[in-house]
Design a protein around this motif. Structure first.
Motif, PDB file in Angstrom:
ATOM      1  N   UNK A 542       0.836  -1.207   0.000  1.00 61.90           N
ATOM      2  CA  UNK A 542       0.000   0.000   0.000  1.00 61.90           C
ATOM      3  C   UNK A 542       0.867   1.252   0.000  1.00 61.90           C
ATOM      4  N   UNK A 543       1.978   1.235   0.740  1.00 62.94           N
ATOM      5  CA  UNK A 543       2.879   2.403   0.759  1.00 62.94           C
ATOM      6  C   UNK A 543       3.467   2.642  -0.635  1.00 62.94           C
ATOM      7  N   UNK A 544       3.954   1.573  -1.268  1.00 64.24           N
ATOM      8  CA  UNK A 544       4.526   1.716  -2.608  1.00 64.24           C
ATOM      9  C   UNK A 544       3.464   2.194  -3.595  1.00 64.24           C
ATOM     10  N   UNK A 545       2.266   1.671  -3.464  1.00 62.24           N
ATOM     11  CA  UNK A 545       1.172   2.093  -4.353  1.00 62.24           C
ATOM     12  C   UNK A 545       0.843   3.566  -4.148  1.00 62.24           C
ATOM     13  N   UNK A 546       0.837   4.036  -2.877  1.00 66.57           N
ATOM     14  CA  UNK A 546       0.572   5.450  -2.597  1.00 66.57           C
ATOM     15  C   UNK A 546       1.645   6.335  -3.221  1.00 66.57           C
ATOM     16  N   UNK A 547       2.846   5.832  -3.368  1.00 70.91           N
ATOM     17  CA  UNK A 547       3.936   6.606  -3.964  1.00 70.91           C
ATOM     18  C   UNK A 547       3.982   6.436  -5.490  1.00 70.91           C
ATOM     19  N   UNK A 548       2.957   5.839  -6.089  1.00 72.89           N
ATOM     20  CA  UNK A 548       2.888   5.631  -7.541  1.00 72.89           C
ATOM     21  C   UNK A 548       4.018   4.727  -8.048  1.00 72.89           C
ATOM     22  N   UNK A 549       4.484   3.870  -7.182  1.00 68.64           N
ATOM     23  CA  UNK A 549       5.544   2.947  -7.569  1.00 68.64           C
ATOM     24  C   UNK A 549       5.009   1.533  -7.738  1.00 68.64           C
TER      25      UNK A 549
END
Length: 592
Positions: A542-549
């Motif tokens: 979820x953190x990586x997704x929030x960073x558009x990664x």
């Protein structure tokens, strides 16, 4: 839905069948005019071929240097072939076999036309050589040295007669007689000097006529051997048979169309009657449905309230699980940090104690030097000699300072790791973040896991540093837990397609394909009950997704696992900020 689909398929199939039948009845392969034109062309071609064959015989009988009949026959044959060529595509539409037969017939017509031209030239040559022969024979017959009624005179006349017969129609019997007469004339020429030249010339002319006649006969034989008549009969028979069959088939399709149209009318009438009945039933069902809708609204409101309460309970339980995960991770991190602080703190404390024990001896040495008592000074120098004590004190204080610096560096790393970020707009060095995470989890890794670093020069990445540190800490902890005993964790960073890439590869136990497919799902874990909540990698995702990664995993059983994290080098602007603000709880989550 299924009934409607079946109904639509049935109607479509019925329309397709109807269209096919109509096309079959309307798409007549040949019109009557076209049919008659093709039959007429075939008849004209037969007449032209027979005429050409007859002209071959007539031209041989005439022995004229102007064979107009052959030229006319060739022209008529060419015209008939051209007319057949215009119908070749129509024959191809009727049947591929007919098109092949027509093509072969056209080739034979071209060959016969060419042979007619050759035969015409050969007949003209034969007529010319025959006229020369007759002129020489007539001159010889009136020669003074050749008395009329003599045996030689009779032989010459016989030779002319036989050669004439051979020129009109080559015959092996004539050829033998001519050869015998030529032999006799040759013998006479040897004894008769006055007639020798005329006799030899007559022999050469005779040989020329025989050669021209043989060539013309060979060409006439080739012309007669061409199976144009048989091919014409075969083509006409196939064409007429196919036409009759097509007419029969069209008549049959028309009958089927009439029957099918009647059946469709009956079916549509029945469907219309059923639809009329269905409309009445639909009206009644509509009234009943309105009554049910009124009751359903109240039921939906009641069920919605129950679902809302269940959803609130679920969110509360999820928050409790996340908090449990955070506390477990916090306990692990505190244990590691305490161990890392105790080690340098222990030897710093021991060095300070050693320095404190040496302080009274140093004070005694200073007091002895101040009093001027030589004996006291000597005793004090024996207790603490400056030339040995001062270097030792300097070394102890340096070691203590190094230990305090290690503690300070660890504290600063913890401060950087745990600071709260309010947006994704802060520029962060990913290499420093990896080193900070390694310091925090060093207690878990050192002594058994070798760390291999392959850092590229990365530009600062716009992100929330504490969240990215949280990702690295989780991946490193998982890598260390996957290694049973000694092993290696290789960390590599690089820039690829405007993305910062971090690869963390371990030599642990690895995962099968089914486990890889579920590791980012919430509450999925392979650890025993009580050892993990299954939220770690879910929060990382979820953190990586929030960073558009993006995050990828490659793993093989018994060889190890590689996690690949990609983060964009450019900020998302207000979109990234609002995303981080909308879920501030992400900033403080720590995963095990």
């Amino acid at each position: 839905m299924l009934q409607r689909l079946l109904m639509a398929i049935s109607i479509g199939a019925a329309i397709v069948v109807l269209v096919v039948l109509v096309v079959r009845t309307q798409s007549e392969p040949q019109t009557v005019q076209g049919h008659l034109a093709r039959l007429t062309t075939l008849a004209q071609l037969r007449v032209a071929d027979e005429n050409a064959t007859a002209q071959v015989t007539r031209a041989r009988l005439r022995l004229s240097t102007e064979a107009k009949g052959l030229a006319d026959a060739a022209r008529r044959l060419e015209d008939a072939g051209s007319a057949l060529a215009t119908h070749r595509d129509e024959f191809r539409m009727v049947s591929r076999d007919l098109a092949g037969t027509a093509a072969g017939l056209l080739q034979q017509i071209d060959e016969k036309k060419s042979l007619l031209g050759t035969y015409e030239r050969q007949i003209e040559q034969l007529a010319s050589s025959f006229e020369q022969l007759r002129g020489q024979a007539e001159a010889l017959l009136v020669h003074p040295a050749l008395p009329a009624g003599s045996a030689l005179h009779t032989a010459v006349r016989r030779l002319i007669e036989e050669v004439t017969l051979y020129a009109l129609q080559s015959n092996p019997d004539n050829q033998q007689t001519i050869e015998a007469l030529l032999n006799r004339l040759s013998a006479e020429a040897a004894s008769a000097r006055a007639l020798r030249g005329a006799l030899l010339g007559l022999g050469r002319a005779t040989t020329t006529v025989l050669g021209d006649s043989d060539r013309a006969s060979a060409t006439a034989d080739r012309i007669s051997q061409l199976p144009i008549t048989a091919e014409l009969d075969q083509l006409r028979h196939r064409y007429v048979t196919h036409y009759a069959k097509a007419e029969t088939e069209i008549a049959r399709y028309r009958t089927v169309l009439v029957i099918y149209a009647g059946a469709l009318l009956a079916v549509f009438g029945f469907v219309g009657w059923r639809l009329r009945r269905s409309y009445g039933e639909l009206d009644r069902s509509h009234d009943a449905l309105q009554t049910l809708n009124t009751k359903l609204e109240a039921t939906v409101e009641e069920r919605t309230a129950e679902l809302r309460k269940a959803f609130d309970d679920l969110r509360l339980q999820q928050a409790q699980l996340v908090q449990s995960e955070k506390m477990a991770a916090l306990g692990q991190m505190v244990a590691g940090v305490a161990h890392e602080i105790n080690t340098p703190l222990g030897y710093a404390r021991g060095n300070v104690e050693t320095v404190r024990e040496a302080v009274p001896l140093i004070r005694e040495l200073f007091d002895a030097q101040a009093s001027g008592d030589t004996a006291r000074q000597e005793q004090a120098r024996r207790s603490w000699p400056p030339e040995e004590g001062l270097p030792e004190l300097e070394m102890l204080l340096g070691d203590a300072e190094y230990g305090l610096e290690q503690i300070g560096e660890l504290v600063r790393g913890l401060k950087d790791f745990s600071r709260v970020d309010r947006s994704f707009n802060e520029m962060f060095d990913l290499n420093d973040g990896i080193d900070t995470a390694l310091k925090i989890c060093q207690n878990q890794l050192k002594g058994r896991v070798e760390i291999q670093r392959d850092y590229a020069e990365l530009p600062p990445v716009p992100c929330a540093p504490s969240q990215i540190n949280q990702v690295f800490l989780n991946l490193l902890n998982n890598a260390g837990q996957a290694i049973d005993g000694a092993g290696t964790i290789a960390i590599r960073t690089r820039v690829e397609d405007q993305m910062a890439v971090v690869e963390i590869r371990d030599t642990g136990c690895g995962m099968d394909a089914d486990t890889q497919a579920h590791i980012f799902e919430p509450f999925f874990t392979t650890k025993p009950v009580g050892k993990g909540t299954g939220l770690g990698l879910s929060i990382v995702f979820r953190i990586i997704e929030d960073h558009r990664g993006s995050i990828e995993v490659d793993s093989t059983i018994g060889e190890g696992t590689t996690f690949r994290v990609k983060l964009p080098l450019r900020s998302a602007g207000t979109g990234g900020t609002s995303n981080a603000t909308a879920r501030p709880e992400n900033l403080q989550e720590t995963v095990a």
